[in-house]
Design an enzyme around this catalytic site. Structure first.
Site, PDB file in Angstrom:
ATOM      1  N   LYS A 205       0.817  -1.213   0.000  1.00 22.77           N
ATOM      2  CA  LYS A 205       0.000   0.000   0.000  1.00 22.77           C
ATOM      3  C   LYS A 205       0.855   1.270   0.000  1.00 22.77           C
ATOM      4  O   LYS A 205       2.028   1.256   0.317  1.00 22.77           O
ATOM      5  CB  LYS A 205      -0.964  -0.018   1.201  1.00 22.77           C
ATOM      6  CG  LYS A 205      -2.126  -0.982   0.945  1.00 22.77           C
ATOM      7  CD  LYS A 205      -3.199  -0.913   2.001  1.00 22.77           C
ATOM      8  CE  LYS A 205      -4.349  -1.867   1.621  1.00 22.77           C
ATOM      9  NZ  LYS A 205      -5.354  -1.952   2.688  1.00 22.77           N
ATOM     10  N   ARG A 239      -3.109  -9.774   5.777  1.00 20.79           N
ATOM     11  CA  ARG A 239      -3.582  -9.918   4.399  1.00 20.79           C
ATOM     12  C   ARG A 239      -2.457  -9.454   3.481  1.00 20.79           C
ATOM     13  O   ARG A 239      -2.121  -8.264   3.475  1.00 20.79           O
ATOM     14  CB  ARG A 239      -4.847  -9.076   4.212  1.00 20.79           C
ATOM     15  CG  ARG A 239      -5.469  -9.142   2.833  1.00 20.79           C
ATOM     16  CD  ARG A 239      -6.729  -8.269   2.790  1.00 20.79           C
ATOM     17  NE  ARG A 239      -7.322  -8.257   1.459  1.00 20.79           N
ATOM     18  CZ  ARG A 239      -6.922  -7.470   0.482  1.00 20.79           C
ATOM     19  NH1 ARG A 239      -5.948  -6.611   0.674  1.00 20.79           N
ATOM     20  NH2 ARG A 239      -7.510  -7.528  -0.698  1.00 20.79           N
TER      21      ARG A 239
HETATM   22  C1  7PJ Z   1      -8.049  -4.432   2.536  1.00 20.09           C
HETATM   23  C2  7PJ Z   1      -9.077  -5.314   2.242  1.00 20.09           C
HETATM   24  C3  7PJ Z   1      -7.640  -4.285   3.901  1.00 20.09           C
HETATM   25  C4  7PJ Z   1      -9.327  -5.909   4.457  1.00 20.09           C
HETATM   26  C5  7PJ Z   1      -8.391  -4.368   0.414  1.00 20.09           C
HETATM   27  C6  7PJ Z   1      -5.567  -3.345  -1.406  1.00 20.09           C
HETATM   28  C7  7PJ Z   1      -6.944  -2.770  -1.410  1.00 20.09           C
HETATM   29  N1  7PJ Z   1      -9.718  -6.059   3.179  1.00 20.09           N
HETATM   30  N2  7PJ Z   1      -9.285  -5.261   0.901  1.00 20.09           N
HETATM   31  N3  7PJ Z   1      -8.316  -5.046   4.813  1.00 20.09           N
HETATM   32  N4  7PJ Z   1      -7.620  -3.866   1.389  1.00 20.09           N
HETATM   33  N5  7PJ Z   1      -9.922  -6.614   5.413  1.00 20.09           N
HETATM   34  O1  7PJ Z   1      -5.324  -4.521  -1.129  1.00 20.09           O
HETATM   35  O2  7PJ Z   1      -4.650  -2.536  -1.732  1.00 20.09           O
HETATM   36  O3  7PJ Z   1      -6.746  -3.508   4.272  1.00 20.09           O
HETATM   37  S1  7PJ Z   1      -8.283  -3.973  -1.276  1.00 20.09           S
END
Ligand code: 7PJ
Length: 260
Positions: A205, A239
């Site tokens: 990010k 994640r």
């Molecule tokens: C997140 C997500 C996060 C959770 C995305 C990206 C954007 N779900 N989905 N937490 N980010 N729970 O991966 O850059 O930070 S999409």
């Protein structure tokens, strides 16, 4: 948690098959590397991204659920659409990961009757508008996010969702300045209600790019560092895009913990 983008098919039918095939191979690599949860997402939720039509999202996500549900790892679906939640659960998904924190109409109902795991994330505004004025959106970002997540957990429990099903996420990059993101990381345990596991998603990010001044394709080491820092601060799920590298780093962290 390994990120599996069920992403667009820039080509027509042949391209769709190739995209699905590539997604499956990516999933197999993550499984071989030791991933616990695969998080399938059909819609890009990056800042400014346009929403995706329901049919298109279902068409991207459901075939992957069918292919992966017996692969021996948990299947999470990154969606805020109640129809995608319900359909994914009917096809055997184990967890719903909702950047809207199950706030959209019908979302609670879509998950309440199942026993799936849940991730409730903090976000202000929506993916189109969330980065408009984050600097003035909070009195105290850690306290405000903590209060939001505590309220969501209470609302879910009132709707009959067992607390043991819920994880919470401060939502790195979703309506926060770089400084606010780091404040949330530094104080991660304070963002969650007592006993509720924290999920942290910082992989590649811009909060990392802002510090190392490198594009998303060159943020591997920074992403691994962020994952370790989150786990050190109590995160139970991270994640990530780079599963093998993150697992190696966390094994070193775990070895230190076991010895200390
Ligand atoms: C997140 C997500 C996060 C959770 C995305 C990206 C954007 N779900 N989905 N937490 N980010 N729970 O991966 O850059 O930070 S999409």
């Amino acid at each position: 948690m390994g990120i599996l983008n069920a992403t667009p098919d820039s080509f027509s039918d042949g391209g769709r098959f190739i995209a699905r095939d590539a997604a499956l191979r990516h999933a197999e690599q993550m499984i071989a590397a030791g991933v616990d949860i695969i998080d399938i997402g059909g819609e890009s939720t990056r800042p400014g991204a346009p929403p995706l039509a329901l049919d298109a999202e279902l068409e991207r996500v459901i075939p992957l659920v069918d292919e992966l549900r017996d692969a021996g790892v948990a299947i999470s679906i990154d969606t805020y659409k109640p129809e995608v939640m319900a359909e994914s659960l009917a096809h055997g998904a184990d967890m719903i990961n909702d950047i809207w924190g199950l706030r959209l109409p019908g979302a609670l109902e879509a998950v309440a009757a199942s026993d799936c795991g849940l991730c409730v994330m903090h976000m202000i505004g929506d993916p189109q508008t969330m980065q408009t004025a984050p600097e003035s959106a909070y009195d105290d970002v850690v306290a405000d996010v903590a209060q939001f997540l505590a309220h969501r957990v209470a609302d879910l429990e009132s709707a009959g969702v067992a607390r043991a099903r819920i994880s919470v996420d401060p939502g790195f990059g979703f309506g926060k300045t770089v400084e606010q993101n780091y404040a949330l990381l530094a104080d991660l345990p304070r963002t969650a209600p007592a006993g509720v596991p924290v999920l942290a998603g910082m992989s590649r990010k811009s909060m990392l790019g802002a510090v190392i001044n490198k594009p998303a394709t060159e943020r591997l080491a920074a992403s691994v560092a962020a994952a370790v820092l989150a786990v050190e601060r109590g995160a139970r799920i991270v994640r990530v895009h780079d599963v093998a590298e993150t697992i190696d780093a966390l094994k070193v962290w775990a070895a230190m913990r076991a010895a200390g």
